[in-house]
Design an enzyme around this catalytic site. Structure first.
Site, PDB file in Angstrom:
ATOM      1  N   ASN A  90      70.954  51.433  33.215  1.00 40.84           N
ATOM      2  CA  ASN A  90      72.100  52.312  33.487  1.00 40.84           C
ATOM      3  C   ASN A  90      71.789  53.729  33.036  1.00 40.84           C
ATOM      4  OD1 ASN A  90      72.955  52.610  30.609  1.00 40.84           O
ATOM      5  ND2 ASN A  90      73.143  50.391  30.809  1.00 40.84           N
TER       6      ASN A  90
ATOM      7  N   LYS B 133      54.538  41.245  40.826  1.00 43.85           N
ATOM      8  CA  LYS B 133      55.422  42.153  41.555  1.00 43.85           C
ATOM      9  C   LYS B 133      55.968  41.459  42.809  1.00 43.85           C
ATOM     10  CE  LYS B 133      55.501  46.502  43.954  1.00 43.85           C
ATOM     11  NZ  LYS B 133      54.716  47.501  44.634  1.00 43.85           N
TER      12      LYS B 133
ATOM     13  N   PHE C 181      82.381  50.721  21.457  1.00 41.45           N
ATOM     14  CA  PHE C 181      82.735  51.769  22.409  1.00 41.45           C
ATOM     15  C   PHE C 181      83.239  51.082  23.674  1.00 41.45           C
ATOM     16  CE2 PHE C 181      81.432  56.172  21.421  1.00 41.45           C
ATOM     17  CZ  PHE C 181      81.130  55.963  20.088  1.00 41.45           C
TER      18      PHE C 181
HETATM   19  O1  C5P Z   1      82.569  44.822  27.215  1.00 40.14           O
HETATM   20  P1  C5P Z   1      81.888  46.149  27.199  1.00 40.14           P
HETATM   21  O2  C5P Z   1      80.448  46.083  27.633  1.00 40.14           O
HETATM   22  O3  C5P Z   1      82.618  47.227  27.938  1.00 40.14           O
HETATM   23  O4  C5P Z   1      81.935  46.561  25.652  1.00 40.14           O
HETATM   24  C1  C5P Z   1      81.378  47.740  25.220  1.00 40.14           C
HETATM   25  C2  C5P Z   1      81.054  47.638  23.767  1.00 40.14           C
HETATM   26  O5  C5P Z   1      80.399  46.408  23.470  1.00 40.14           O
HETATM   27  C3  C5P Z   1      80.086  48.713  23.327  1.00 40.14           C
HETATM   28  O6  C5P Z   1      80.330  49.000  21.961  1.00 40.14           O
HETATM   29  C4  C5P Z   1      78.745  48.040  23.518  1.00 40.14           C
HETATM   30  O7  C5P Z   1      77.739  48.629  22.702  1.00 40.14           O
HETATM   31  C5  C5P Z   1      79.038  46.618  23.117  1.00 40.14           C
HETATM   32  N1  C5P Z   1      78.252  45.608  23.825  1.00 40.14           N
HETATM   33  C6  C5P Z   1      77.336  44.848  23.138  1.00 40.14           C
HETATM   34  N2  C5P Z   1      76.624  43.853  23.792  1.00 40.14           N
HETATM   35  C7  C5P Z   1      76.824  43.620  25.101  1.00 40.14           C
HETATM   36  C8  C5P Z   1      77.764  44.386  25.827  1.00 40.14           C
HETATM   37  C9  C5P Z   1      78.457  45.368  25.151  1.00 40.14           C
HETATM   38  O8  C5P Z   1      77.155  45.075  21.937  1.00 40.14           O
HETATM   39  N3  C5P Z   1      76.132  42.663  25.709  1.00 40.14           N
END
Ligand code: C5P
Length: 405
Positions: A202, A281, A315
């Protein structure tokens, strides 16, 4: 740390200062004014600091290597030693016509000055008024010392001894609100391999997470930054662990979290990874192709679910319905605090500014749009508020427990 050296006879003591700072484990970059170079050469400070010395504002080669804004961002603290009477006056006015002036204006890290000048210049009401203004703006003033001066007079105005300056600087961090705390921060994107040359990822640049790590360090914490692939320099004093995938990040975080007081999950972790990673690949096909994806572990939720979790901060980056989404996420993941931000074109990811709306159990706070460095410091201070109030709460409980015993 960034050391500014201005043009007074005490500039010769900058050599000893750099040596002691390095000995204390600091990585040091030096900015010298034109006046300073009349007293001591950049080569001396370059050799002692192990870094090129910065002297020019309008020098394209130096700007290309590390521009004045980058230099200001890099610093976890700026100390100007010696700071002449003219330097104080220029700081008051916010002059930016030389490199040290511009860096001082752009630097959002804590700043300190070690004044050094003739006794009469120090006592002059103009200097004293400048000093008052700078202190009112939050600058730390170290010294000056009193005694025999290079001009033959006796009185206040000698630069504080280098060893004392090093001690005062480290005191700035020790006295921070998170002194003695251990903080783990995640930052950046993760990459989920499809085959040896392709991945899913991303737009996260890691800037917000790195700013949070730096702010926690500036508040005096021991900071471990678990970072996905980003093109950023590690904030000074921060221990960085590089990872690639969500699974790597999950493992690194769970290894670091025991013994930590705070976990701040800023990383944009990929929610899914390809169910299988091709060994070679993949070649294109005539028709469409389907990738089967598998859920990644939720690092934040897993940390929050530990038997003795640290204070957890997440976050919530959303493209719509930001606030409600964030509140729900806080409850669903059982985290102590969540910072909501709008992402999408021009917001949140890969930009220098951001705005946050922070929620916790019994409160919320809006942090309006500003630079990520300042925003991170505000967030860290909200975390410190919550930890302080949790501690008070614990104390009340233990006092009550004693009463009923
Ligand atoms: O559910 P979502 O991905 O929107 O949640 C965002 C928060 O969860 C962020 O703080 C992100 O760093 C954390 N997160 C995580 N592990 C994941 C997905 C999100 O720690 N697999």
């Amino acid at each position: 740390m960034l050391l500014g050296v201005t043009g007074g006879i005490a500039a010769y003591k900058a050599a000893e200062l750099v040596r002691l700072l390095r000995g204390a484990g600091a990585s040091v970059r030096v900015v010298m004014t034109a006046g300073a170079q009349e007293f001591i050469t950049p080569l001396t400070l370059q050799a002692l600091s192990g870094n090129p010395v910065h002297t020019e504002l309008l020098d394209s080669t130096a700007e290309a290597a590390m521009g004045h804004i980058e230099l200001a961002r890099w610093a976890d603290v700026l100390l100007i030693a010696p700071a002449t009477a003219d330097c104080l006056a220029r700081l008051v006015q916010g002059r930016a016509d030389d490199l040290l002036g511009a860096v001082s204006l752009a630097c959002e890290a804590p700043k300190a000055i070690a004044p050094a000048m003739n006794r009469a210049m120090w006592d002059n009401p103009a200097t004293q008024a400048n000093l008052d203004t700078l202190q009112a703006r939050g600058l730390h003033v170290f010294g000056p010392d009193s005694g025999e001066q290079a001009c033959g007079e006796i009185g206040p105005g000698r630069m504080e001894a280098p060893a004392v300056l090093v001690e005062r600087l480290s005191g700035l961090f020790r006295n921070g609100r998170l002194a003695g705390r251990r903080v783990v921060v995640t930052a950046g994107p993760t990459r989920e391999a499809i085959d040896p040359v392709r991945f899913i990822s991303n737009h996260s640049s890691g800037r917000m997470g790195f700013a949070v790590a730096r702010a926690a360090r500036e508040a005096g914490a021991e900071v471990i930054l678990v970072s996905g692939p980003v093109a950023l320099e590690t904030p000074p004093g921060v221990r960085r662990i590089d990872v690639i995938s969500a699974a790597d990040m999950h493992a690194a975080v769970l290894e670091q979290v025991p013994g930590s007081d705070i976990f701040i999950a800023v990383a944009a972790v990929a929610d899914y990874r390809p169910a299988t990673v091709a060994g070679q690949k993949l070649h294109k096909r005539e028709t469409a192709m389907t990738l089967e994806l598998q859920r990644n572990p939720d690092i934040l939720a897993d940390v929050a679910a530990l038997p003795d979790p640290p204070f957890t901060v997440g976050f919530a980056a959303e493209t719509e319905l930001v606030l409600q989404g964030a509140k729900n996420k806080r409850v669903a993941k059982r985290v102590d605090m969540i910072a909501a931000n709008l992402v999408g074109a021009g917001h949140g990811f890969d930009v220098d500014e951001n705005a946050l709306h922070v929620f916790w159990e019994n409160g919320e706070c809006e942090l309006p749009r500003t630079g990520k460095t300042r925003l991170a410091a505000q967030l860290v201070s909200l975390v410190a508020d919550q930890l302080d109030s949790n501690n008070t709460h614990d104390k009340v409980i233990s006092i009550n427990a004693k009463d009923s015993a």
